[in-house]
Design a protein around this motif. Structure first.
Motif, short mmCIF file in Angstrom:
data_model
loop_
_atom_site.label_atom_id
_atom_site.label_comp_id
_atom_site.label_asym_id
_atom_site.label_seq_id
_atom_site.Cartn_x
_atom_site.Cartn_y
_atom_site.Cartn_z
N ASP A 157 0.84 -1.20 0.00
CA ASP A 157 0.00 0.00 0.00
C ASP A 157 0.87 1.25 0.00
OD1 ASP A 157 -3.13 0.72 1.74
OD2 ASP A 157 -1.92 2.00 0.43
N GLU A 158 0.64 2.14 -0.98
CA GLU A 158 1.46 3.35 -1.11
C GLU A 158 1.10 4.42 -0.09
OE1 GLU A 158 0.81 1.42 -5.11
OE2 GLU A 158 -0.46 2.11 -3.47
N SER A 159 -0.06 4.30 0.55
CA SER A 159 -0.50 5.38 1.43
C SER A 159 -0.23 5.08 2.90
CB SER A 159 -2.00 5.65 1.26
OG SER A 159 -2.47 6.47 2.33
N GLU A 160 0.67 5.84 3.51
CA GLU A 160 1.00 5.65 4.93
C GLU A 160 -0.23 5.90 5.80
OE1 GLU A 160 4.06 4.57 7.72
OE2 GLU A 160 3.93 4.50 5.52
N SER A 161 -1.03 6.89 5.45
CA SER A 161 -2.20 7.22 6.29
C SER A 161 -3.24 6.09 6.23
CB SER A 161 -2.84 8.54 5.82
OG SER A 161 -3.27 8.41 4.47
N GLN A 162 -3.35 5.47 5.06
CA GLN A 162 -4.28 4.33 4.96
C GLN A 162 -3.78 3.17 5.82
OE1 GLN A 162 -7.38 3.84 3.24
NE2 GLN A 162 -7.16 6.02 3.59
N ILE A 163 -2.47 2.86 5.69
CA ILE A 163 -1.90 1.76 6.47
C ILE A 163 -2.16 1.99 7.96
CG2 ILE A 163 0.25 0.62 7.17
CD1 ILE A 163 1.34 1.22 4.36
N LEU A 164 -1.90 3.21 8.43
CA LEU A 164 -2.06 3.49 9.86
C LEU A 164 -3.52 3.41 10.28
CD1 LEU A 164 0.57 6.34 10.23
CD2 LEU A 164 0.77 3.92 10.88
N SER A 165 -4.43 3.55 9.31
CA SER A 165 -5.86 3.49 9.65
C SER A 165 -6.35 2.04 9.82
CB SER A 165 -6.69 4.16 8.53
OG SER A 165 -6.71 3.30 7.39
N ASP A 218 -12.37 5.87 -8.70
CA ASP A 218 -11.75 6.93 -7.89
C ASP A 218 -11.64 6.60 -6.41
OD1 ASP A 218 -13.46 9.19 -10.04
OD2 ASP A 218 -11.34 8.55 -10.09
N PHE A 219 -11.28 5.37 -6.11
CA PHE A 219 -11.09 4.97 -4.69
C PHE A 219 -9.78 5.52 -4.13
CE2 PHE A 219 -11.58 2.33 -0.98
CZ PHE A 219 -10.27 2.08 -0.57
N PHE A 220 -8.73 5.47 -4.93
CA PHE A 220 -7.39 5.86 -4.46
C PHE A 220 -7.18 7.37 -4.65
CE2 PHE A 220 -6.04 1.62 -3.58
CZ PHE A 220 -6.65 0.81 -4.52
N THR A 221 -7.80 8.14 -3.76
CA THR A 221 -7.78 9.61 -3.91
C THR A 221 -6.58 10.24 -3.20
OG1 THR A 221 -9.04 9.83 -1.89
CG2 THR A 221 -10.32 9.66 -3.93
N PRO A 222 -6.22 11.46 -3.57
CA PRO A 222 -5.15 12.17 -2.83
C PRO A 222 -5.52 12.36 -1.36
CG PRO A 222 -5.60 13.24 -4.93
CD PRO A 222 -6.66 12.18 -4.76
N GLU A 223 -6.80 12.52 -1.08
CA GLU A 223 -7.23 12.71 0.30
C GLU A 223 -6.87 11.48 1.15
OE1 GLU A 223 -8.79 15.27 -2.33
OE2 GLU A 223 -9.31 13.12 -2.35
N LYS A 224 -6.80 10.34 0.49
CA LYS A 224 -6.45 9.10 1.20
C LYS A 224 -4.94 8.85 1.16
CE LYS A 224 -10.76 6.54 0.35
NZ LYS A 224 -11.35 5.64 -0.68
N GLY A 225 -4.21 9.81 0.59
CA GLY A 225 -2.75 9.67 0.61
C GLY A 225 -2.16 9.07 -0.65
N TYR A 226 -2.96 9.01 -1.74
CA TYR A 226 -2.46 8.45 -2.98
C TYR A 226 -2.20 9.55 -4.00
CZ TYR A 226 -4.20 4.15 -0.90
OH TYR A 226 -4.42 3.10 -0.03
N ASP A 227 -1.12 9.38 -4.72
CA ASP A 227 -0.81 10.32 -5.81
C ASP A 227 -0.73 9.51 -7.09
OD1 ASP A 227 2.14 12.30 -6.72
OD2 ASP A 227 0.04 12.29 -7.45
#
Ligand SMILES: CC(C)(COP(=O)(O)OP(=O)(O)OC[C@H]1O[C@@H](n2cnc3c(N)ncnc32)[C@H](O)[C@@H]1OP(=O)(O)O)[C@@H](O)C(=O)NCCC(=O)NCCS
Length: 211
Positions: free
Chosen positions: A85-93, A186-195
């Motif tokens: 998973d590329e998103s640290e904030s998602q992982i921590l969630s 559009d699941f992998f949004t910037p708001e979720k930490g994805y670029d």
């Protein structure tokens, strides 16, 4: 009505996993058990190496690899979570949810899978193998462990989600009996930490036989 030990265990097996910090209660009656506690009681399983016994027939293929419930801190597993998973904030969630199984080669953790049960399904929330040990069947072994857990829990549906651009992963899952059942635009949004340029999520499911 005489309740035999096997019945008590079967009743326990059909109880739902709570991905919470709920503590184990007395077996029998309305038992709710954390999965790792359930597996320990059901099979007298310790932590390292014993869960792998489920896969005696795979021993030859995964020689030296043991799969076990991970009960230590999950912080040391973050590098493996980040592989999936590329998103640290998602992982921590989500990384504290459910149960984590690790594939060990002696003391070396070479792979993980995280399972969360919800709504009569178990989701593979994370699955990763260290790059230098890929292609050896480790992830396939971890998915089979997930199916074993489904059977133990009486859960017939195993779910996994990945990015629509992850074609190798999609093929990997489809070759292991999963089928695409939904696409979330559009699941992998910037708001979720994805670029990411491509942001759609593909959801796959597998009907687990014998569950
Ligand atoms: C996807 C992933 C978990 C697969 O792990 P793995 O242990 O290599 O998987 P397996 O060995 O069980 O099977 C991999 C398949 O790729 C083939 N393969 C061969 N060499 C390989 C290699 N070096 N790397 C990956 N796969 C390889 C295997 O033969 C097998 O082919 P098959 O599908 O035709 O049977 C791993 O590539 C990974 O960790 N990727 C990064 C994290 C990720 O994307 N996770 C999934 C998130 S949804």
């Amino acid at each position: 009505m005489r309740v035999c030990v096997v019945c008590i265990v079967l009743i326990a097996a059909s109880t739902r996993i709570e991905a919470s910090t709920r503590t184990p209660t007395q077996l029998g009656g309305h038992a709710r058990l954390e999965l790792s506690e359930f597996l320990k009681r059901r099979f007298g399983l310790g932590r390292i190496g014993q869960l792998g016994k489920f896969n005696v027939e795979r021993g030859a293929q995964l020689a030296g690899i043991q799969i076990a419930v991970h009960e230590d801190s999950r912080l040391r597993l973050l590098p493996l979570f980040r592989l999936a998973d590329e998103s640290e904030s998602q992982i921590l969630s989500y990384f504290k949810m459910g149960n984590v199984f690790v594939a060990h080669d002696r003391d070396l953790i070479v792979g993980i899978t995280q399972l969360v049960e919800e709504d009569n399904a178990i989701e593979i929330v994370s699955l990763a193998v260290v790059p230098e040990r890929r292609g050896e069947g480790i992830a396939t072994g971890l998915i089979e462990e997930a199916e074993t857990v489904c059977r133990l829990r009486g859960v017939r549906r195993l779910i996994v989600c990945t990015g629509s651009w992850e074609t190798e992963n999609i093929i990997f899952y489809v070759k292991r009996g999963f089928r695409i059942f939904n696409v979330v635009p559009d699941f992998f949004t910037p708001e979720k930490g994805y670029d990411l340029a491509i942001r759609d999520q593909v959801q796959l499911e597998k009907a687990v036989t014998g569950a």
